[in-house]
Design an enzyme around this catalytic site. Structure first.
Site, PDB file in Angstrom:
ATOM      1  N   GLU A  93      -6.209  -9.276   3.582  1.00 15.98           N
ATOM      2  CA  GLU A  93      -5.359  -8.610   4.587  1.00 15.98           C
ATOM      3  C   GLU A  93      -5.308  -9.494   5.817  1.00 15.98           C
ATOM      4  OE1 GLU A  93      -5.979  -4.436   5.433  1.00 15.98           O
ATOM      5  OE2 GLU A  93      -6.473  -4.027   3.327  1.00 15.98           O
ATOM      6  N   GLU A 141       0.843  -1.200   0.000  1.00 16.96           N
ATOM      7  CA  GLU A 141       0.000   0.000   0.000  1.00 16.96           C
ATOM      8  C   GLU A 141       0.878   1.249   0.000  1.00 16.96           C
ATOM      9  OE1 GLU A 141      -2.814   0.033   3.242  1.00 16.96           O
ATOM     10  OE2 GLU A 141      -3.875   1.775   2.427  1.00 16.96           O
ATOM     11  N   TYR A 195      -6.720  -9.204  11.414  1.00 16.47           N
ATOM     12  CA  TYR A 195      -5.362  -8.999  11.920  1.00 16.47           C
ATOM     13  C   TYR A 195      -5.200  -9.669  13.281  1.00 16.47           C
ATOM     14  CZ  TYR A 195      -4.345  -5.651   8.208  1.00 16.47           C
ATOM     15  OH  TYR A 195      -4.112  -5.070   6.984  1.00 16.47           O
ATOM     16  N   GLU A 254     -12.566  -2.379   2.345  1.00 14.62           N
ATOM     17  CA  GLU A 254     -13.161  -2.060   3.653  1.00 14.62           C
ATOM     18  C   GLU A 254     -14.269  -1.008   3.489  1.00 14.62           C
ATOM     19  OE1 GLU A 254     -10.225  -1.483   6.787  1.00 14.62           O
ATOM     20  OE2 GLU A 254      -9.566  -3.556   6.555  1.00 14.62           O
TER      21      GLU A 254
HETATM   22  O1  AHR Z   1      -2.992  -2.661   6.182  1.00 14.26           O
HETATM   23  C1  AHR Z   1      -3.276  -1.457   6.820  1.00 14.26           C
HETATM   24  C2  AHR Z   1      -4.733  -1.072   6.715  1.00 14.26           C
HETATM   25  O2  AHR Z   1      -5.519  -1.998   7.414  1.00 14.26           O
HETATM   26  C3  AHR Z   1      -5.349  -1.076   5.341  1.00 14.26           C
HETATM   27  O3  AHR Z   1      -5.120   0.100   4.648  1.00 14.26           O
HETATM   28  C4  AHR Z   1      -6.803  -1.226   5.623  1.00 14.26           C
HETATM   29  O4  AHR Z   1      -7.492  -1.866   4.579  1.00 14.26           O
HETATM   30  C5  AHR Z   1      -6.832  -2.005   6.916  1.00 14.26           C
HETATM   31  O5  AHR Z   1      -7.674  -1.427   7.844  1.00 14.26           O
END
Ligand code: AHR
Length: 539
Positions: free
Chosen positions: A329, A56, A273, A204
Site C-alpha cells: 500500500e 478494496e 502513505y 495491517e
Molecule cells: O487503502 C485504504 C486503507 O489504508 C486500507 O484498507 C488499509 O490497509 C490502510 O490503512
C-alpha cells in the site's frame, strides 16, 4: 520445517547479490545539470510487480468502479466495466491485490460465491458502514484478473477468520482434482483451478487487522501460512502482514522468526502513505500552497528511506535475500473531495500526485534487489487512483498518475541502470530535509530477453521545481545510442488535473526540446514535469 516450495517472487526474480543498482545525487560547482547513466552496467531486475495495483471493497473502487453489475447500461462484461479494463490493460498491470485492506480481515469468502441473489449480506464497518451485498466475490475477481491479463494477489482474513477458512479458500481457488473445495468451485461453474501466485496473511495486523502485538502476529502468521498449501504444481508466495511506516520493531520481529530467510512466508509487507498534514487534516488534493507542493514531494522521498531501512533489517537476518519486501500500500492520501462520503476516500489527482508516483518509482528501481512488489492504493475512485468514474454520468477520466504508470511501463522486468544526478545548485531544504529538485532513474531491456528488436533503455526524469524549467544534459556512457523518443507530462499549474470536461488537461505529449550532444542528449524540462526518454541502443 522448511516449506517444500520455491517462492515465486524469489525464484522468478533472483536477488542480485553484491551488485545493487546504485543511484546518487551530487552537487557540482559549475557546469550544467547532468544525469549520468551507465548504459553498460545492468543491475537487478525491476520486477514488473513493482507496478502492481490494489482494489478494496471501499467506496466506489469495486462497486461503481470496476463492477457496475449485469444490469448496467455502461458497457460491461459480466458486470465488469469494459472501459476500465481497457484503460488498465494499456498499463500492463502485473497484479491486483484484493479484497482489502482493512476489509480483508472481516471478509468471509464463502459469502461471495454461488448464485448472487442467495449471497448473504454484511456490514462494511471500516468503509462508510455500508451494507455489502457480496455480488462481487471470488469468481468475479478472478474473471477481472483474467480480463486484465494480470496476476491475482488475494489478502486472507487473519483478524476474524479461521485457519480452516483460509486453507479452504486456497483449496477452492487452486486445486485441480475432486477435493471437496475443488468440487464446490465446479458446482459454481468453474472447472479449472485458477492461478493465485500471491496470498496475503492478513492486513495491517497491528491495527485494523486485529490490533495484535508483533510477537502475537508472528505466531499467527506462522500458523496461517502453514495451511496456505501449495496444491499440486501450483506455487504461492505468502506475504506476511508487515510494518506500518517506521515500525522497525515489527519487521525485526518477523525477520527474527526467519533465520537465514527461512520462514513459512516468502515475503513481508510494508505500508506507507504520502500526506502533508496530520491524520485529521491530511490536506486538500487540489488546493495547496507551494510549501505543500514541496512538502508532498519531500514526503514521497521518505518512502525510499523507509524501504532502505526495513531492507537493512532484513539483510541482518536474511543476507541471501530470500524474503522479498512488498510495499503493498503506497500513494497519496488527501482529504476526501468536498461533498463525498468521508468513508469512501474519493480524491482528485493532480500533477503533484503524478510526481509523487514518479519519485516512488525512482526509489523502487534503486531498491529492486529487495523490493519486489508494490501496490498503489487504489486503482479506481479511491485515494491515488489511476481512473476516476463519474457516479452521475459514468464518464471515465484517466488521472495524471495513470500517465506516469503508462510512461514508465517499459521499466517492468528491465534491468536497473546506475543513474547519477549532478546538480549545480544546493538542494532545497524542506521540513528539515534536503530535497534535490531533480530526480531520475533508468533501465535497460535486451532484445533477446524481452523479445524485441535490439536493446533499448528508458530514462525517467522528474523536475520537482514548481516554477523553474531545467536544461539537462543526459550523459550517456558505455553504449552507443542510435535513436531516441521523448515524452513529457505536465500541466498549466502544479494542481492541474483531469475532469470529464477537460480529460487531457494533464496528458503526455512529445518532448520536442531534445537535441544531440557530444556526450549524449540535451533537453529542456518544463517546471513541475515528468518525462521519459526511450533510447534505441546499437548492438
Ligand atoms: O487503502 C485504504 C486503507 O489504508 C486500507 O484498507 C488499509 O490497509 C490502510 O490503512
Amino acid at each position: 520445517m522448511t516449506p517444500p516450495h520455491a517462492p515465486r517472487l524469489t525464484r522468478d526474480l533472483p536477488a542480485a547479490l553484491g551488485s545493487p543498482a546504485t543511484g546518487s545525487t551530487a552537487r557540482t560547482a559549475d557546469g550544467p545539470a547532468r544525469v549520468v547513466v551507465d548504459l553498460d552496467l545492468p543491475g537487478p531486475t525491476i520486477s514488473r510487480h513493482l507496478y502492481g495495483h490494489f482494489a478494496e471493497h471501499l467506496g466506489r473502487c469495486i462497486y461503481g468502479g470496476f463492477f457496475v453489475g449485469e444490469d448496467s447500461e455502461i458497457p460491461h462484461v459480466g458486470g465488469i466495466r469494459a472501459d476500465v479494463v481497457e484503460a488498465l490493460r494499456a498499463l500492463r498491470i502485473p497484479n491486483l491485490r484484493w479484497p482489502g485492506g482493512c476489509f480483508a480481515d472481516e471478509y468471509h469468502w464463502r459469502d461471495g460465491i454461488g448464485p448472487r441473489e442467495q449471497r448473504p449480506r454484511m456490514v462494511n464497518s471500516h468503509w462508510g458502514d455500508v451494507v455489502e451485498d457480496n455480488s462481487f466475490g471470488t469468481h468475479e475477481f478472478m474473471d477481472l484478473v483474467e480480463m486484465l491479463g494480470a496476476e491475482a494477489y488475494i489478502s486472507g482474513n487473519v483478524g476474524s477468520g479461521t485457519v480452516a477458512e483460509m486453507s479452504e479458500w486456497v483449496e477452492y481457488l487452486t486445486r485441480a482434482d475432486d477435493s471437496p473445495m475443488a468440487a464446490l468451485r465446479r458446482s459454481n461453474g468453474r472447472d479449472e483451478p485458477w492461478r493465485v501466485p500471491f496470498f496475503g496473511i492478513g492486513n495491517e495486523s497491528w491495527g485494523c487487522g486485529g490490533n495484535l502485538r508483533a510477537e502475537d502476529y508472528v505466531g499467527l502468521a506462522r500458523r496461517y501460512s502453514t495451511f496456505v498449501r501449495d496444491h499440486g504444481e501450483h506455487r504461492i508466495t505468502r506475504i506476511a502482514a508487515g510494518a506500518n511506516v517506521d515500525d522497525f520493531a515489527w519487521t525485526e520481529a518477523l525477520m527474527r522468526s526467519a533465520p537465514d530467510g527461512r520462514a513459512p512466508w516468502q515475503a513481508i509487507s510494508l505500508h506507507n502513505y504520502t500526506m502533508t498534514g496530520p491524520w485529521e487534516a491530511k490536506g486538500s488534493a487540489t488546493e495547496f500552497s507551494e510549501r505543500e507542493w514541496y512538502l508532498a514531494l519531500s514526503r514521497a522521498l521518505r518512502t525510499e528511506e523507509l524501504v532502505a531501512r526495513h531492507a537493512h533489517i532484513m539483510d541482518q537476518h536474511d543476507p541471501a535475500q530470500r524474503i522479498a519486501l512488498v510495499l503493498d500500500e503506497w500513494g497519496t492520501w488527501w482529504d476526501v473531495e468536498p461533498g463525498t462520503d468521508p468513508g469512501f476516500l474519493h480524491q482528485q489527482n493532480t500533477v503533484r500526485d503524478a510526481l509523487v508516483a514518479a519519485l516512488h518509482f525512482d526509489g523502487f528501481h534503486r531498491h529492486a534487489d529487495r523490493l519486489r512488489m508494490a501496490n498503489i492504493a487504489q486503482t479506481v475512485n479511491v485515494l491515488q487512483a489511476m481512473v476516476l468514474t463519474d457516479p452521475a454520468t459514468g464518464a471515465l477520466v484517466l488521472t495524471p498518475s495513470y500517465h506516469v504508470f503508462a510512461m514508465n511501463a517499459d521499466h517492468q522486468d528491465a534491468s536497473a541502470l546506475a543513474t547519477h544526478v549532478v546538480l549545480p545548485e544546493a538542494p532545497a531544504e524542506v521540513d528539515g530535509r534536503a530535497l534535490p529538485l531533480m530526480s531520475a532513474s533508468a533501465s535497460v531491456r535486451t532484445g533477446e530477453r524481452h523479445e524485441q528488436a535490439g536493446d533499448s533503455a528508458l530514462i525517467s526524469l522528474t523536475n520537482l521545481s514548481a516554477d523553474t524549467p531545467r536544461t539537462l544534459l543526459l550523459d550517456l556512457r558505455g553504449r552507443r545510442v542510435v535513436g531516441h523518443r521523448a515524452e513529457v507530462l505536465t500541466g498549466e499549474s502544479t494542481a492541474a488535473h483531469n475532469t470529464p470536461e477537460h480529460p487531457r488537461a494533464v496528458a503526455p505529449a512529445a518532448l520536442t526540446t531534445v537535441r544531440e550532444h557530444e556526450r549524449g542528449l540535451e533537453l529542456e524540462l518544463p517546471p513541475h514535469s515528468f518525462a521519459t526518454v526511450a533510447l534505441q541502443l546499437a548492438d
